[in-house]
Design an enzyme around this catalytic site. Structure first.
Site, PDB file in Angstrom:
ATOM      1  N   PRO A 127      -4.133   0.355  18.862  1.00  0.00           N
ATOM      2  CA  PRO A 127      -3.882  -0.152  17.511  1.00  0.00           C
ATOM      3  C   PRO A 127      -3.940   0.890  16.380  1.00  0.00           C
ATOM      4  O   PRO A 127      -3.553   0.582  15.254  1.00  0.00           O
ATOM      5  CB  PRO A 127      -4.984  -1.200  17.319  1.00  0.00           C
ATOM      6  CG  PRO A 127      -6.037  -0.833  18.285  1.00  0.00           C
ATOM      7  CD  PRO A 127      -5.354  -0.201  19.452  1.00  0.00           C
TER       8      PRO A 127
ATOM      9  N   TYR B  72      -9.134   5.442   7.437  1.00  0.00           N
ATOM     10  CA  TYR B  72      -9.240   5.778   8.863  1.00  0.00           C
ATOM     11  C   TYR B  72     -10.261   6.908   8.964  1.00  0.00           C
ATOM     12  O   TYR B  72     -10.020   8.002   8.456  1.00  0.00           O
ATOM     13  CB  TYR B  72      -7.890   6.259   9.401  1.00  0.00           C
ATOM     14  CG  TYR B  72      -6.846   5.171   9.570  1.00  0.00           C
ATOM     15  CD1 TYR B  72      -6.064   4.743   8.499  1.00  0.00           C
ATOM     16  CD2 TYR B  72      -6.629   4.585  10.817  1.00  0.00           C
ATOM     17  CE1 TYR B  72      -5.098   3.756   8.659  1.00  0.00           C
ATOM     18  CE2 TYR B  72      -5.657   3.596  10.987  1.00  0.00           C
ATOM     19  CZ  TYR B  72      -4.904   3.182   9.908  1.00  0.00           C
ATOM     20  OH  TYR B  72      -3.945   2.209  10.075  1.00  0.00           O
TER      21      TYR B  72
ATOM     22  N   TYR C  33       4.073   6.511  10.084  1.00  0.00           N
ATOM     23  CA  TYR C  33       3.248   5.356   9.729  1.00  0.00           C
ATOM     24  C   TYR C  33       4.081   4.271   9.047  1.00  0.00           C
ATOM     25  O   TYR C  33       3.930   3.089   9.350  1.00  0.00           O
ATOM     26  CB  TYR C  33       2.079   5.798   8.830  1.00  0.00           C
ATOM     27  CG  TYR C  33       1.015   4.746   8.666  1.00  0.00           C
ATOM     28  CD1 TYR C  33       0.000   4.596   9.606  1.00  0.00           C
ATOM     29  CD2 TYR C  33       1.028   3.873   7.568  1.00  0.00           C
ATOM     30  CE1 TYR C  33      -0.971   3.623   9.467  1.00  0.00           C
ATOM     31  CE2 TYR C  33       0.063   2.902   7.414  1.00  0.00           C
ATOM     32  CZ  TYR C  33      -0.938   2.775   8.368  1.00  0.00           C
ATOM     33  OH  TYR C  33      -1.895   1.804   8.230  1.00  0.00           O
TER      34      TYR C  33
ATOM     35  N   HIS D 238       0.839  -1.204   0.000  1.00  0.00           N
ATOM     36  CA  HIS D 238       0.000   0.000   0.000  1.00  0.00           C
ATOM     37  C   HIS D 238       0.873   1.253   0.000  1.00  0.00           C
ATOM     38  O   HIS D 238       1.663   1.461   0.924  1.00  0.00           O
ATOM     39  CB  HIS D 238      -0.930   0.002   1.225  1.00  0.00           C
ATOM     40  CG  HIS D 238      -2.101  -0.910   1.062  1.00  0.00           C
ATOM     41  ND1 HIS D 238      -3.321  -0.694   1.674  1.00  0.00           N
ATOM     42  CD2 HIS D 238      -2.253  -2.035   0.329  1.00  0.00           C
ATOM     43  CE1 HIS D 238      -4.164  -1.664   1.333  1.00  0.00           C
ATOM     44  NE2 HIS D 238      -3.536  -2.484   0.535  1.00  0.00           N
TER      45      HIS D 238
ATOM     46  N   LYS E  37       1.107  -0.247  15.018  1.00  0.00           N
ATOM     47  CA  LYS E  37       2.504  -0.402  15.434  1.00  0.00           C
ATOM     48  C   LYS E  37       2.794  -1.629  16.301  1.00  0.00           C
ATOM     49  O   LYS E  37       3.959  -1.991  16.487  1.00  0.00           O
ATOM     50  CB  LYS E  37       2.957   0.842  16.222  1.00  0.00           C
ATOM     51  CG  LYS E  37       3.084   2.090  15.387  1.00  0.00           C
ATOM     52  CD  LYS E  37       4.301   2.025  14.485  1.00  0.00           C
ATOM     53  CE  LYS E  37       4.285   3.112  13.441  1.00  0.00           C
ATOM     54  NZ  LYS E  37       4.484   2.657  12.089  1.00  0.00           N
TER      55      LYS E  37
HETATM   56  P1  FAD Z   1       1.390 -11.984  21.663  1.00  0.00           P
HETATM   57  O1  FAD Z   1       0.934 -12.029  20.263  1.00  0.00           O
HETATM   58  O2  FAD Z   1       0.424 -11.604  22.710  1.00  0.00           O
HETATM   59  O3  FAD Z   1       2.019 -13.405  22.001  1.00  0.00           O
HETATM   60  C1  FAD Z   1       2.341 -13.795  23.319  1.00  0.00           C
HETATM   61  C2  FAD Z   1       2.222 -15.296  23.433  1.00  0.00           C
HETATM   62  O4  FAD Z   1       2.600 -15.696  24.730  1.00  0.00           O
HETATM   63  C3  FAD Z   1       0.791 -15.784  23.248  1.00  0.00           C
HETATM   64  O5  FAD Z   1       0.762 -16.818  22.299  1.00  0.00           O
HETATM   65  C4  FAD Z   1       0.351 -16.242  24.632  1.00  0.00           C
HETATM   66  O6  FAD Z   1      -0.564 -17.313  24.579  1.00  0.00           O
HETATM   67  C5  FAD Z   1       1.687 -16.657  25.228  1.00  0.00           C
HETATM   68  N1  FAD Z   1       1.711 -16.606  26.690  1.00  0.00           N
HETATM   69  C6  FAD Z   1       1.109 -15.704  27.517  1.00  0.00           C
HETATM   70  N2  FAD Z   1       1.353 -15.991  28.800  1.00  0.00           N
HETATM   71  C7  FAD Z   1       2.131 -17.093  28.805  1.00  0.00           C
HETATM   72  C8  FAD Z   1       2.716 -17.861  29.838  1.00  0.00           C
HETATM   73  N3  FAD Z   1       2.523 -17.549  31.123  1.00  0.00           N
HETATM   74  N4  FAD Z   1       3.445 -18.944  29.492  1.00  0.00           N
HETATM   75  C9  FAD Z   1       3.635 -19.278  28.204  1.00  0.00           C
HETATM   76  N5  FAD Z   1       3.108 -18.576  27.170  1.00  0.00           N
HETATM   77  C10 FAD Z   1       2.364 -17.490  27.470  1.00  0.00           C
HETATM   78  N6  FAD Z   1      -1.817  -4.538  16.639  1.00  0.00           N
HETATM   79  C11 FAD Z   1      -1.996  -3.859  15.526  1.00  0.00           C
HETATM   80  O7  FAD Z   1      -1.022  -3.284  15.006  1.00  0.00           O
HETATM   81  N7  FAD Z   1      -3.244  -3.801  14.950  1.00  0.00           N
HETATM   82  C12 FAD Z   1      -4.333  -4.437  15.506  1.00  0.00           C
HETATM   83  O8  FAD Z   1      -5.433  -4.382  14.979  1.00  0.00           O
HETATM   84  C13 FAD Z   1      -4.173  -5.139  16.678  1.00  0.00           C
HETATM   85  N8  FAD Z   1      -5.211  -5.763  17.277  1.00  0.00           N
HETATM   86  C14 FAD Z   1      -5.013  -6.420  18.461  1.00  0.00           C
HETATM   87  C15 FAD Z   1      -6.081  -7.039  19.106  1.00  0.00           C
HETATM   88  C16 FAD Z   1      -5.901  -7.686  20.342  1.00  0.00           C
HETATM   89  C17 FAD Z   1      -7.089  -8.343  21.040  1.00  0.00           C
HETATM   90  C18 FAD Z   1      -4.606  -7.725  20.927  1.00  0.00           C
HETATM   91  C19 FAD Z   1      -4.385  -8.410  22.267  1.00  0.00           C
HETATM   92  C20 FAD Z   1      -3.546  -7.119  20.260  1.00  0.00           C
HETATM   93  C21 FAD Z   1      -3.732  -6.466  19.042  1.00  0.00           C
HETATM   94  N9  FAD Z   1      -2.672  -5.847  18.352  1.00  0.00           N
HETATM   95  C22 FAD Z   1      -2.868  -5.164  17.221  1.00  0.00           C
HETATM   96  C23 FAD Z   1      -1.338  -5.880  18.843  1.00  0.00           C
HETATM   97  C24 FAD Z   1      -0.502  -6.959  18.167  1.00  0.00           C
HETATM   98  O9  FAD Z   1      -1.309  -8.039  17.811  1.00  0.00           O
HETATM   99  C25 FAD Z   1       0.538  -7.324  19.173  1.00  0.00           C
HETATM  100  O10 FAD Z   1       1.371  -6.192  19.354  1.00  0.00           O
HETATM  101  C26 FAD Z   1       1.368  -8.552  18.797  1.00  0.00           C
HETATM  102  O11 FAD Z   1       0.586  -9.692  18.855  1.00  0.00           O
HETATM  103  C27 FAD Z   1       2.553  -8.676  19.749  1.00  0.00           C
HETATM  104  O12 FAD Z   1       3.157  -9.927  19.599  1.00  0.00           O
HETATM  105  P2  FAD Z   1       3.810 -10.645  20.827  1.00  0.00           P
HETATM  106  O13 FAD Z   1       4.396 -11.892  20.242  1.00  0.00           O
HETATM  107  O14 FAD Z   1       4.675  -9.705  21.556  1.00  0.00           O
HETATM  108  O15 FAD Z   1       2.627 -10.991  21.822  1.00  0.00           O
HETATM  109  C1  DHB Z   2      -5.353  -3.173  10.969  1.00  0.00           C
HETATM  110  C2  DHB Z   2      -5.290  -2.898  12.298  1.00  0.00           C
HETATM  111  C3  DHB Z   2      -4.856  -1.664  12.709  1.00  0.00           C
HETATM  112  O1  DHB Z   2      -4.764  -1.384  14.007  1.00  0.00           O
HETATM  113  C4  DHB Z   2      -4.480  -0.689  11.809  1.00  0.00           C
HETATM  114  O2  DHB Z   2      -4.077   0.531  12.244  1.00  0.00           O
HETATM  115  C5  DHB Z   2      -4.531  -0.978  10.475  1.00  0.00           C
HETATM  116  C6  DHB Z   2      -4.966  -2.234  10.055  1.00  0.00           C
HETATM  117  C7  DHB Z   2      -5.835  -4.498  10.538  1.00  0.00           C
HETATM  118  O3  DHB Z   2      -6.189  -5.319  11.391  1.00  0.00           O
HETATM  119  O4  DHB Z   2      -5.883  -4.740   9.328  1.00  0.00           O
END
Ligand code: FAD
Ligand code: DHB
Length: 390
Positions: free
Chosen positions: A293, A201, A385, A73, A297
């Protein structure tokens, strides 16, 4: 007792990506994940990758499907007062973003890990960390009914916001900074073509809305909702009606609706824990920080943390050089705070805040107006961005 070089807690994008980069550099690692692989894959989350994250995924050997199926994009659209305004990301920065779901990133990394034969223990319960302030940490956990111990040289806490890793750092060591926003996002995934070529947005008196996508046939939409809202109260029809009302007339007319595949509510939060290292424990991704979100980022920050951490570990194992590890927290946090500022600003700019004065509402509109009529302001948005190089 089982042994490895790096014990990784959590098989989200941060843990899996770190595991892959380390394994490719010949550094042994075992991932302990609390949930099942299917559960991890079923979580619908982020969708936008910065170029730095794309490059890192390629370096980890999982760039092929991403290059084929990811949607590049060159711009995004801001919608307010019934009109859309394009922010030309490529024109302002020479860079673009790639739309490719977190689920797909996770799936590719899981498959690559399986192919190289590295160990992931799914459904590992009651994980606890011991001796991380010494040189011989041990991770204790329960797996398939028995208690196990994993001896290691480093622990990577990649276990998200609710994980055990950050909670294992003594409270007198850890400083935390937090803002909780007075609203959430209701997200819907549907097997329908996206309403527009680029992400929209939207700022509207009824609240924020975002039109995103996963492919040319699959859409991801969000509407700002109240923290008291429950998913069960949102039928598909109610969601589509609400989304339509928040868009400009052209987008509202073009919106193709269909049954939702997934529907969930996420609260919005800003959070940072400092430092991101305690002894031989390193925090990465959501374990150390959360962004709302709006700026897309969260996943990108997890990737940049992993970049700094993996290169620090590689330098340590290859040359006994600890500089990268010693500077990990400081380097990662500099980038984290930039993303925190941008995500807070995008959130403040685009959402409807309960209990704001009419004066503040007009300021918000004036800022949107400034943004789409000033090349400097639009350029600053674009630069943040698309993200900084690592
Ligand atoms: P996570 O993806 O949370 O992975 C952590 C892992 O650790 C999980 O699999 C969990 O099961 C595991 N875990 C937890 N506790 C334990 C434990 N005690 N022992 C062993 N394993 C454990 N970001 C965006 O940019 N856009 C979005 O739209 C967006 N939507 C989101 C919606 C939700 C509901 C959430 C929670 C986050 C969202 N995010 C979004 C943020 C983005 O998804 C996260 O920043 C990203 O997943 C971070 O990755 P991570 O691997 O650090 O953590
Ligand atoms: C999506 C999520 C976001 O938070 C964003 O800023 C842009 C796209 C997505 O889930 O596609």
């Amino acid at each position: 007792m089982e042994r490895t070089q790096v014990a990784i807690i959590g098989a989200g994008p941060a843990g899996l990506l770190l595991g892959q980069l380390l394994a490719r550099a010949g550094i042994e690692n075992i991932i302990l994940e609390q949930r099942s692989a299917d559960y991890v894959l079923g979580r619908i989350r982020a969708g936008v990758l910065e170029q730095g994250a794309v490059d890192l995924l390629r370096e980890a050997g999982v760039g092929e499907r991403l290059a084929r199926e990811g949607l590049v994009h060159d711009g995004i659209e801001l919608c307010f007062d019934g009109e859309r305004h394009r922010i030309d990301l490529r024109g302002h920065t020479g860079k673009a973003v790639t739309v490719y779901g977190q689920t797909e990133v996770t799936r590719d990394l899981m498959q690559a890990r399986q192919e190289i034969g590295a160990i992931t223990r799914y459904e590992a319960e009651d994980v606890s960390l011991h001796g991380v302030d010494g040189v011989n940490p041990v991770v204790r956990y329960r797996w398939q009914g028995s208690v196990r111990e994993l001896a290691c040289e480093f622990v990577a806490g990649c276990d998200g916001f609710h994980g055990v890793s950050r909670a294992s750092v003594p409270s007198q060591v850890l400083r935390t900074y937090e803002r909780v926003y007075p609203f959430g996002w209701l997200g819907v995934l549907s097997e329908t073509p996206p309403v527009s070529e680029e992400l929209i947005y939207a700022h509207h008196p009824r609240g924020f809305a975002l039109c995103s996508m996963r492919s040319r046939t699959r859409s991801r939409y969000y509407v700002q909702c109240s923290l008291e809202d429950r998913v069960e109260a949102w039928s598909d029809d109610r969601f589509w009606d609400e989304l339509r009302q928040r868009l400009d007339a052209r987008a509202a007319a073009a919106l193709v609706t269909g049954p939702s595949i997934e529907k969930s509510i996420a609260p919005l939060r800003s959070f940072v824990a400092e430092p991101m290292r305690h002894g031989r424990l390193f925090l990465a991704g959501d374990a150390a920080h959360i962004v709302p979100p709006t700026g897309a980022k969260g996943l990108n920050l997890a990737a940049s943390d992993v970049h700094y951490l993996s290169s620090g570990l590689v330098d340590w194992y290859r040359r006994g050089d600890s500089l990268g590890l010693d500077h990990y927290s400081e380097r990662a946090l500099r980038r984290v705070w930039k993303a925190e500022r941008f995500s807070w600003w995008m959130t403040s700019l685009l959402h409807r805040f309960p209990e704001v004065s009419p004066f503040e509402q007009r300021l918000q509109r004036a800022e949107l107006d400034y943004l789409v009529h000033s090349a400097a302001a639009a350029g600053a948005l674009a630069e943040n961005y698309v993200g900084l190089p690592y």
